[in-house]
Motif scaffolding. Structure first.
Motif, PDB file in Angstrom:
ATOM      1  N   SER A  39       0.813  -1.216   0.000  1.00 32.37           N
ATOM      2  CA  SER A  39       0.000   0.000   0.000  1.00 32.37           C
ATOM      3  C   SER A  39       0.848   1.267   0.000  1.00 32.37           C
ATOM      4  O   SER A  39       0.314   2.368   0.085  1.00 32.37           O
ATOM      5  N   ASP A  40       2.139   1.111  -0.122  1.00 29.88           N
ATOM      6  CA  ASP A  40       3.047   2.254  -0.149  1.00 29.88           C
ATOM      7  C   ASP A  40       2.881   3.017  -1.466  1.00 29.88           C
ATOM      8  O   ASP A  40       2.807   2.398  -2.529  1.00 29.88           O
ATOM      9  N   PRO A  41       2.814   4.343  -1.412  1.00 29.78           N
ATOM     10  CA  PRO A  41       2.671   5.113  -2.666  1.00 29.78           C
ATOM     11  C   PRO A  41       3.772   4.819  -3.691  1.00 29.78           C
ATOM     12  O   PRO A  41       3.551   4.962  -4.887  1.00 29.78           O
ATOM     13  N   ARG A  42       4.933   4.379  -3.229  1.00 28.70           N
ATOM     14  CA  ARG A  42       6.004   4.061  -4.174  1.00 28.70           C
ATOM     15  C   ARG A  42       5.695   2.813  -4.993  1.00 28.70           C
ATOM     16  O   ARG A  42       6.365   2.536  -5.977  1.00 28.70           O
ATOM     17  N   THR A  43       4.689   2.048  -4.586  1.00 30.99           N
ATOM     18  CA  THR A  43       4.305   0.852  -5.344  1.00 30.99           C
ATOM     19  C   THR A  43       2.987   1.056  -6.095  1.00 30.99           C
ATOM     20  O   THR A  43       2.328   0.090  -6.451  1.00 30.99           O
ATOM     21  N   ASP A  44       2.629   2.302  -6.349  1.00 32.01           N
ATOM     22  CA  ASP A  44       1.375   2.593  -7.056  1.00 32.01           C
ATOM     23  C   ASP A  44       1.283   1.863  -8.395  1.00 32.01           C
ATOM     24  O   ASP A  44       0.231   1.327  -8.737  1.00 32.01           O
ATOM     25  N   SER A  95      -4.372  -3.857   2.504  1.00 33.82           N
ATOM     26  CA  SER A  95      -3.552  -3.147   1.515  1.00 33.82           C
ATOM     27  C   SER A  95      -4.414  -2.240   0.647  1.00 33.82           C
ATOM     28  O   SER A  95      -4.061  -1.087   0.385  1.00 33.82           O
ATOM     29  N   LEU A  96      -5.531  -2.771   0.193  1.00 33.18           N
ATOM     30  CA  LEU A  96      -6.445  -1.998  -0.647  1.00 33.18           C
ATOM     31  C   LEU A  96      -6.972  -0.778   0.106  1.00 33.18           C
ATOM     32  O   LEU A  96      -6.920   0.349  -0.395  1.00 33.18           O
ATOM     33  N   HIS A  97      -7.461  -0.985   1.313  1.00 28.91           N
ATOM     34  CA  HIS A  97      -8.019   0.120   2.088  1.00 28.91           C
ATOM     35  C   HIS A  97      -6.951   1.152   2.426  1.00 28.91           C
ATOM     36  O   HIS A  97      -7.190   2.355   2.326  1.00 28.91           O
ATOM     37  N   ARG A  98      -5.788   0.680   2.803  1.00 31.92           N
ATOM     38  CA  ARG A  98      -4.708   1.595   3.159  1.00 31.92           C
ATOM     39  C   ARG A  98      -4.252   2.410   1.947  1.00 31.92           C
ATOM     40  O   ARG A  98      -3.973   3.606   2.051  1.00 31.92           O
ATOM     41  N   ALA A  99      -4.204   1.776   0.780  1.00 29.14           N
ATOM     42  CA  ALA A  99      -3.742   2.462  -0.429  1.00 29.14           C
ATOM     43  C   ALA A  99      -4.737   3.494  -0.937  1.00 29.14           C
ATOM     44  O   ALA A  99      -4.342   4.540  -1.452  1.00 29.14           O
ATOM     45  N   LEU A 100      -6.025   3.215  -0.804  1.00 29.34           N
ATOM     46  CA  LEU A 100      -7.033   4.076  -1.408  1.00 29.34           C
ATOM     47  C   LEU A 100      -7.692   5.063  -0.446  1.00 29.34           C
ATOM     48  O   LEU A 100      -8.424   5.947  -0.886  1.00 29.34           O
ATOM     49  N   ASP A 101      -7.420   4.921   0.832  1.00 31.28           N
ATOM     50  CA  ASP A 101      -7.998   5.830   1.821  1.00 31.28           C
ATOM     51  C   ASP A 101      -7.211   7.137   1.827  1.00 31.28           C
ATOM     52  O   ASP A 101      -5.981   7.126   1.786  1.00 31.28           O
ATOM     53  N   GLU A 102      -7.915   8.250   1.869  1.00 28.03           N
ATOM     54  CA  GLU A 102      -7.229   9.540   1.917  1.00 28.03           C
ATOM     55  C   GLU A 102      -6.514   9.759   3.244  1.00 28.03           C
ATOM     56  O   GLU A 102      -5.623  10.591   3.342  1.00 28.03           O
ATOM     57  N   ASP A 103      -6.921   9.017   4.260  1.00 30.17           N
ATOM     58  CA  ASP A 103      -6.277   9.092   5.578  1.00 30.17           C
ATOM     59  C   ASP A 103      -5.901   7.665   5.991  1.00 30.17           C
ATOM     60  O   ASP A 103      -6.579   7.046   6.806  1.00 30.17           O
ATOM     61  N   PRO A 104      -4.827   7.119   5.386  1.00 29.85           N
ATOM     62  CA  PRO A 104      -4.489   5.715   5.639  1.00 29.85           C
ATOM     63  C   PRO A 104      -4.092   5.458   7.096  1.00 29.85           C
ATOM     64  O   PRO A 104      -3.505   6.312   7.747  1.00 29.85           O
TER      65      PRO A 104
END
Length: 182
Positions: free
Chosen positions: A97-102, A156-165
């Motif tokens: 869920s890290d932004p570097r793995t978008d 992972s999905l929720h953490r990646a797509l939530d505006e407040d992970p």
């Protein structure tokens, strides 16, 4: 007679470029022409290595899933005991869920979308999930591994797509509760 040009890495380069393009423009935006141009290969070599776009996409997504399975194997294989395995699972959730793995995540979602519609792609996701559960099974009971695998995907999905992970504390608490270490 003209010497034949050899390029032993051509097929691999085509697959890697395909995955890069899927991350950038989605499956719908991928074409033989775009892939060939980006991979710096003759357009004709696309049909030499792959029967068609479906064959190419299937091979590319299989490569992607194999790499994901390797990540699980490395993380969980390095864990020497159950507490280290819990940490490895938490690390996986946060890596996925890290932004570097978008880019990887976009490819994963594209694969899931195809698998939802096409049983041929579902064989890739089924094999991927089976491998994930096998790796989790190194440290956790069989009845736990399926739930834990689903938890990793969901968190992972929720953490990646939530505006407040959420942070690692929530992830670790969820994993510990599921595996019975709370």
């Amino acid at each position: 007679m003209r010497a034949r040009r050899t390029d032993p890495g051509r097929r691999d380069r085509i697959l890697d470029v395909t995955l890069d393009l899927i991350a950038e423009v989605g499956v719908a935006g991928v074409s033989h022409r775009r892939i060939a141009a980006r991979a710096d290969v003759p357009l004709g070599s696309m049909t030499y290595h792959f029967e068609g776009m479906d064959d190419l996409l299937h091979a590319a997504f299989t490569r992607f899933a194999d790499r994901g399975g390797e990540r699980f194997a490395q993380r969980l294989g390095a864990a020497r005991d159950r507490p280290e395995a819990v940490t490895a699972v938490v690390d996986l959730v946060h890596e996925l869920s890290d932004p570097r793995t978008d880019a990887e995540r976009v490819v994963m979602y594209e694969l899931y979308t195809l698998a939802a519609r096409d049983p041929r792609y579902r064989t890739i996701t089924t094999a991927w999930m089976a491998r994930s559960r096998r790796e989790l099974g190194r440290h956790f009971a069989p009845d736990v591994t399926r739930r834990l695998d689903a938890l990793v995907e969901g968190l992972s999905l929720h953490r990646a797509l939530d505006e407040d992970p959420f942070d690692r504390t929530l992830t670790e608490d969820a994993v510990r509760r599921l595996v019975g270490d709370a």
